[in-house]
Design an enzyme around this catalytic site. Structure first.
Site, short mmCIF file in Angstrom:
data_model
loop_
_atom_site.label_atom_id
_atom_site.label_comp_id
_atom_site.label_asym_id
_atom_site.label_seq_id
_atom_site.Cartn_x
_atom_site.Cartn_y
_atom_site.Cartn_z
N SER A 287 -7.26 -46.27 15.67
CA SER A 287 -8.50 -46.96 16.01
C SER A 287 -8.51 -47.50 17.43
CB SER A 287 -8.75 -48.11 15.03
OG SER A 287 -8.95 -47.62 13.73
N LYS B 213 -8.98 -54.72 2.02
CA LYS B 213 -10.41 -54.42 1.96
C LYS B 213 -11.13 -55.13 0.81
CE LYS B 213 -10.11 -49.96 4.30
NZ LYS B 213 -10.48 -48.53 4.27
N ASP C 222 -16.99 -47.56 5.62
CA ASP C 222 -16.24 -46.43 5.04
C ASP C 222 -17.16 -45.47 4.29
OD1 ASP C 222 -13.68 -46.90 5.96
OD2 ASP C 222 -13.08 -48.09 4.22
N GLY D 211 -8.37 -48.25 -4.90
CA GLY D 211 -8.47 -49.37 -3.96
C GLY D 211 -9.82 -49.44 -3.27
N GLY D 212 -9.86 -50.22 -2.17
CA GLY D 212 -11.11 -50.43 -1.45
C GLY D 212 -11.71 -49.16 -0.89
N ALA D 213 -10.86 -48.28 -0.35
CA ALA D 213 -11.36 -47.01 0.18
C ALA D 213 -11.94 -46.15 -0.92
CB ALA D 213 -10.24 -46.26 0.91
N ILE E 238 -8.46 -38.71 2.97
CA ILE E 238 -9.04 -39.63 3.97
C ILE E 238 -8.00 -40.11 4.98
CG2 ILE E 238 -10.83 -40.35 2.36
CD1 ILE E 238 -9.40 -43.09 2.21
N GLY F 129 -9.13 -36.97 7.23
CA GLY F 129 -9.97 -38.15 7.38
C GLY F 129 -10.41 -38.47 8.78
#
Length: 248
Positions: free
Chosen positions: A16, A64, A104, A129-131, A206, A229
């Site tokens: 990132s 997340k 996302d 999970g969050g993703a 991802i 991803g």
């Protein structure tokens, strides 16, 4: 200089900072994007207080979902998904308001745009999970029913041991949302039964580091179309920048 960053437990895998820095440098924008590694999400507000110039954060594994109680308000999409990966920091006369968003789902939607989803009505989503929640949200928006897979027995999921040829025949799309195979532990075995994959499947991981994970290598060896991803990373990052009101 404007300041943004990434909050998570271990951030050595992340591209990132490289993405945002290169884009801002090319545009002549004075802005920086830095990692904020923390053992607990409870450290989030203190980190923001200690960095008064900080305007926004992305959030990654494993915060997340656990970050949500730390926030003052959520976007409608983040509330519907139940996960946050983007925070807008609003400051006013010494007060700090944290606004949670989910980019996302938008990023994964852009990944789906690159494949023919009209012939897919059901997908296996590996992880819970969050993703995974964002991926399931994006799938449902396109009329695709997600089937969550977990290592452990959980309500609303199946275990890897329960995956059979009938199920993989129904689910032509398989999405890995777990961190299994992510750098630096790239050779960690994935529990998916790859012998059930064929050239009729589309397999998405991802993870973007490494670009070709063990999950993708094994899927490709069975003839599946594969995608990593990286497009999701770029697209969700662009959407985050829009929320923070800075060009990329």
């Amino acid at each position: 200089m404007r300041l943004f960053g990434l909050a998570g437990r271990k951030l050595g895998h992340s591209y990132s900072a490289r993405f945002f820095t290169s884009r801002w440098d090319s545009l002549g924008i004075k802005a920086a994007y830095v990692p904020f590694e923390m053992d607990s999400v409870d450290n989030l507000r203190q980190t923001i207080i200690e960095n008064p110039e900080l305007e926004g954060l992305n959030v990654t594994i494993p915060f997340k979902e656990s970050v949500i109680p730390m926030l003052d308000r959520l976007s409608d999409e983040a509330r519907a998904i139940g996960a946050v990966n983007c925070i807008k920091i609003l400051r006013n006369e010494g007060s700090v308001l944290l606004e949670g968003h989910n980019t996302d789902a938008y990023g994964f939607g852009k990944t789906l745009d690159a494949i023919d989803t009209e012939i897919i009505d059901k997908a296996l989503v590996l992880g819970t999970g969050g993703a995974s929640k964002a991926v399931c949200f994006a799938l449902r928006e396109r009329g695709i029913e997600p089937v969550n897979v977990s290592r452990h027995s959980k309500k609303g999921t199946i275990r890897y041991e329960e995956i059979d040829r009938e199920l993989t025949g129904q689910c032509r799309l398989i999405v890995n949302t777990t961190p299994v195979g992510m750098w630096p532990e790239t050779e960690t075995p994935h529990p998916f039964p790859f012998t059930l994959i064929s050239d009729t499947h589309v397999c998405i991981d991802i993870i973007y580091n490494p670009p070709l994970t063990m999950f993708l290598r094994n899927s490709a060896s069975r003839g599946a179309m594969i995608k990593n991803g990286l497009e999701m990373l770029r697209s969700q990052a662009v959407r985050s920048a829009e929320i923070w009101d800075i060009p990329v």
